[in-house]
Design a protein around this motif. Structure first.
Motif, PDB file in Angstrom:
ATOM      1  N   THR A   1       0.804  -1.223   0.000  1.00 40.30           N
ATOM      2  CA  THR A   1       0.000   0.000   0.000  1.00 40.30           C
ATOM      3  C   THR A   1       0.837   1.273   0.000  1.00 40.30           C
ATOM      4  OG1 THR A   1      -1.899  -1.111   0.982  1.00 40.30           O
ATOM      5  CG2 THR A   1      -1.795   1.284   1.228  1.00 40.30           C
ATOM      6  N   PRO A   2       1.829   1.432   0.875  1.00 38.00           N
ATOM      7  CA  PRO A   2       2.606   2.680   0.841  1.00 38.00           C
ATOM      8  C   PRO A   2       3.350   2.879  -0.479  1.00 38.00           C
ATOM      9  CG  PRO A   2       3.135   1.403   2.814  1.00 38.00           C
ATOM     10  CD  PRO A   2       2.248   0.571   1.969  1.00 38.00           C
ATOM     11  N   VAL A   3       3.849   1.807  -1.041  1.00 40.12           N
ATOM     12  CA  VAL A   3       4.580   1.896  -2.310  1.00 40.12           C
ATOM     13  C   VAL A   3       3.631   2.293  -3.434  1.00 40.12           C
ATOM     14  CG1 VAL A   3       5.887   0.540  -3.996  1.00 40.12           C
ATOM     15  CG2 VAL A   3       6.303   0.222  -1.559  1.00 40.12           C
ATOM     16  N   LEU A   4       2.466   1.674  -3.467  1.00 38.82           N
ATOM     17  CA  LEU A   4       1.484   1.983  -4.505  1.00 38.82           C
ATOM     18  C   LEU A   4       0.943   3.400  -4.369  1.00 38.82           C
ATOM     19  CD1 LEU A   4      -0.399  -1.421  -4.593  1.00 38.82           C
ATOM     20  CD2 LEU A   4       1.028  -0.467  -6.412  1.00 38.82           C
ATOM     21  N   LEU A   5       0.697   3.841  -3.154  1.00 39.89           N
ATOM     22  CA  LEU A   5       0.207   5.210  -2.944  1.00 39.89           C
ATOM     23  C   LEU A   5       1.241   6.242  -3.376  1.00 39.89           C
ATOM     24  CD1 LEU A   5      -1.650   4.938   0.478  1.00 39.89           C
ATOM     25  CD2 LEU A   5      -2.658   5.370  -1.769  1.00 39.89           C
ATOM     26  N   ALA A   6       2.502   6.002  -3.054  1.00 38.89           N
ATOM     27  CA  ALA A   6       3.563   6.929  -3.455  1.00 38.89           C
ATOM     28  C   ALA A   6       3.689   6.970  -4.973  1.00 38.89           C
ATOM     29  CB  ALA A   6       4.888   6.519  -2.815  1.00 38.89           C
ATOM     30  N   ALA A   7       3.633   5.814  -5.612  1.00 35.51           N
ATOM     31  CA  ALA A   7       3.718   5.761  -7.068  1.00 35.51           C
ATOM     32  C   ALA A   7       2.528   6.486  -7.697  1.00 35.51           C
ATOM     33  CB  ALA A   7       3.781   4.316  -7.544  1.00 35.51           C
ATOM     34  N   HIS A   8       1.349   6.278  -7.155  1.00 32.55           N
ATOM     35  CA  HIS A   8       0.146   6.930  -7.677  1.00 32.55           C
ATOM     36  C   HIS A   8       0.284   8.448  -7.580  1.00 32.55           C
ATOM     37  CE1 HIS A   8      -4.012   8.298  -7.919  1.00 32.55           C
ATOM     38  NE2 HIS A   8      -4.246   7.190  -8.598  1.00 32.55           N
ATOM     39  N   THR A   9       0.780   8.930  -6.465  1.00 30.92           N
ATOM     40  CA  THR A   9       0.956  10.365  -6.274  1.00 30.92           C
ATOM     41  C   THR A   9       1.928  10.941  -7.300  1.00 30.92           C
ATOM     42  OG1 THR A   9       0.481  10.168  -3.915  1.00 30.92           O
ATOM     43  CG2 THR A   9       1.686  12.124  -4.618  1.00 30.92           C
ATOM     44  N   ARG A  10       3.047  10.280  -7.501  1.00 30.92           N
ATOM     45  CA  ARG A  10       4.040  10.765  -8.472  1.00 30.92           C
ATOM     46  C   ARG A  10       3.503  10.714  -9.900  1.00 30.92           C
ATOM     47  NH1 ARG A  10       7.753   8.127  -4.611  1.00 30.92           N
ATOM     48  NH2 ARG A  10       8.900   9.822  -3.640  1.00 30.92           N
TER      49      ARG A  10
ATOM     50  N   LEU B   1      -5.302  -2.023  -8.204  1.00 26.57           N
ATOM     51  CA  LEU B   1      -4.527  -2.944  -7.380  1.00 26.57           C
ATOM     52  C   LEU B   1      -4.639  -2.570  -5.905  1.00 26.57           C
ATOM     53  CD1 LEU B   1      -2.743  -5.415  -7.387  1.00 26.57           C
ATOM     54  CD2 LEU B   1      -0.777  -3.933  -7.810  1.00 26.57           C
ATOM     55  N   LEU B   2      -4.638  -1.286  -5.606  1.00 30.50           N
ATOM     56  CA  LEU B   2      -4.858  -0.845  -4.223  1.00 30.50           C
ATOM     57  C   LEU B   2      -6.204  -1.328  -3.705  1.00 30.50           C
ATOM     58  CD1 LEU B   2      -3.487   2.787  -4.289  1.00 30.50           C
ATOM     59  CD2 LEU B   2      -2.814   1.014  -2.671  1.00 30.50           C
ATOM     60  N   ASN B   3      -7.217  -1.212  -4.521  1.00 33.86           N
ATOM     61  CA  ASN B   3      -8.549  -1.661  -4.110  1.00 33.86           C
ATOM     62  C   ASN B   3      -8.594  -3.167  -3.894  1.00 33.86           C
ATOM     63  OD1 ASN B   3      -9.824   0.806  -3.941  1.00 33.86           O
ATOM     64  ND2 ASN B   3     -10.464   0.778  -6.070  1.00 33.86           N
ATOM     65  N   GLU B   4      -7.840  -3.895  -4.683  1.00 28.78           N
ATOM     66  CA  GLU B   4      -7.787  -5.354  -4.548  1.00 28.78           C
ATOM     67  C   GLU B   4      -7.168  -5.771  -3.219  1.00 28.78           C
ATOM     68  OE1 GLU B   4      -8.498  -9.216  -5.926  1.00 28.78           O
ATOM     69  OE2 GLU B   4      -9.057  -7.346  -6.912  1.00 28.78           O
ATOM     70  N   LEU B   5      -6.227  -4.963  -2.756  1.00 29.37           N
ATOM     71  CA  LEU B   5      -5.562  -5.307  -1.484  1.00 29.37           C
ATOM     72  C   LEU B   5      -6.545  -5.157  -0.349  1.00 29.37           C
ATOM     73  CD1 LEU B   5      -2.138  -3.500  -1.945  1.00 29.37           C
ATOM     74  CD2 LEU B   5      -2.578  -5.947  -2.056  1.00 29.37           C
TER      75      LEU B   5
ATOM     76  N   VAL C   1      -2.113   4.021 -16.423  1.00 29.62           N
ATOM     77  CA  VAL C   1      -1.258   3.347 -15.436  1.00 29.62           C
ATOM     78  C   VAL C   1      -1.728   3.693 -14.028  1.00 29.62           C
ATOM     79  CG1 VAL C   1       1.102   3.105 -14.551  1.00 29.62           C
ATOM     80  CG2 VAL C   1       0.700   3.211 -17.016  1.00 29.62           C
ATOM     81  N   GLU C   2      -2.108   4.946 -13.825  1.00 28.35           N
ATOM     82  CA  GLU C   2      -2.640   5.351 -12.511  1.00 28.35           C
ATOM     83  C   GLU C   2      -3.856   4.513 -12.131  1.00 28.35           C
ATOM     84  OE1 GLU C   2      -3.138   9.546 -11.144  1.00 28.35           O
ATOM     85  OE2 GLU C   2      -2.554   9.910 -13.233  1.00 28.35           O
ATOM     86  N   GLN C   3      -4.729   4.278 -13.089  1.00 28.90           N
ATOM     87  CA  GLN C   3      -5.929   3.503 -12.816  1.00 28.90           C
ATOM     88  C   GLN C   3      -5.583   2.064 -12.435  1.00 28.90           C
ATOM     89  OE1 GLN C   3      -9.197   4.666 -12.609  1.00 28.90           O
ATOM     90  NE2 GLN C   3      -7.894   6.458 -12.502  1.00 28.90           N
TER      91      GLN C   3
END
Length: 103
Positions: free
Chosen positions: A60-69, A99-103, A92-94
Motif C-alpha cells: 500500500t505505501p509503495v502503490l500510494l507513493a507511485a500513484h501520487t508521483r 490494485l490498491l482496491n484489490e488489497l 497506469v494510474e488507474q
C-alpha cells in the motif's frame, strides 16, 4: 491472476510508459514517472515472497507513493498540452488504483 503477477505487470507497464515519455514530454513529468517507477521496482522481485497476510501493509505505501508521483506527472503533461501522454499516464494510474482496491 495473483496480486504478485498484477504488481509485476504494473511495473512493466510503468517502464514502458517511461520509455514512451522520454524525449517526448516535459522533463519534470518524465522525472515524476521515473520516481514512481523506481518505487515500484523496489519490490518487483520480492513481491512473490511476501506472505499474503502482509501484502496490504507492504504494498500500500509503495502503490500510494507511485500513484501520487504519476498523478503529478499527468497534471504536468496536461498543463503542457500533451493530453495524449497524460491519458497514457492516467491508464497506469488507474491500474495502480485497482490494485490498491484489490488489497
Amino acid at each position: 491472476m495473483t496480486i504478485s503477477d498484477r504488481y509485476r505487470d504494473l511495473v512493466n507497464e510503468a517502464a514502458q510508459l517511461l520509455q514512451q515519455l522520454e524525449g517526448a514530454a516535459d522533463d519534470k513529468a518524465v522525472e515524476g514517472v521515473r520516481q514512481g517507477l523506481a518505487g515500484l521496482e523496489e519490490l518487483k522481485e520480492q513481491v512473490g515472497e511476501i506472505p499474503r497476510i502482509r501484502l496490504e501493509s507492504e504494498l500500500t505505501p509503495v502503490l500510494l507513493a507511485a500513484h501520487t508521483r504519476l498523478d503529478r506527472a499527468r497534471l504536468l503533461l496536461e498543463e503542457a498540452g500533451a493530453e495524449d501522454l497524460g491519458a497514457a499516464v492516467w491508464e497506469v494510474e488507474q491500474k495502480v488504483y485497482r490494485l490498491l482496491n484489490e488489497l
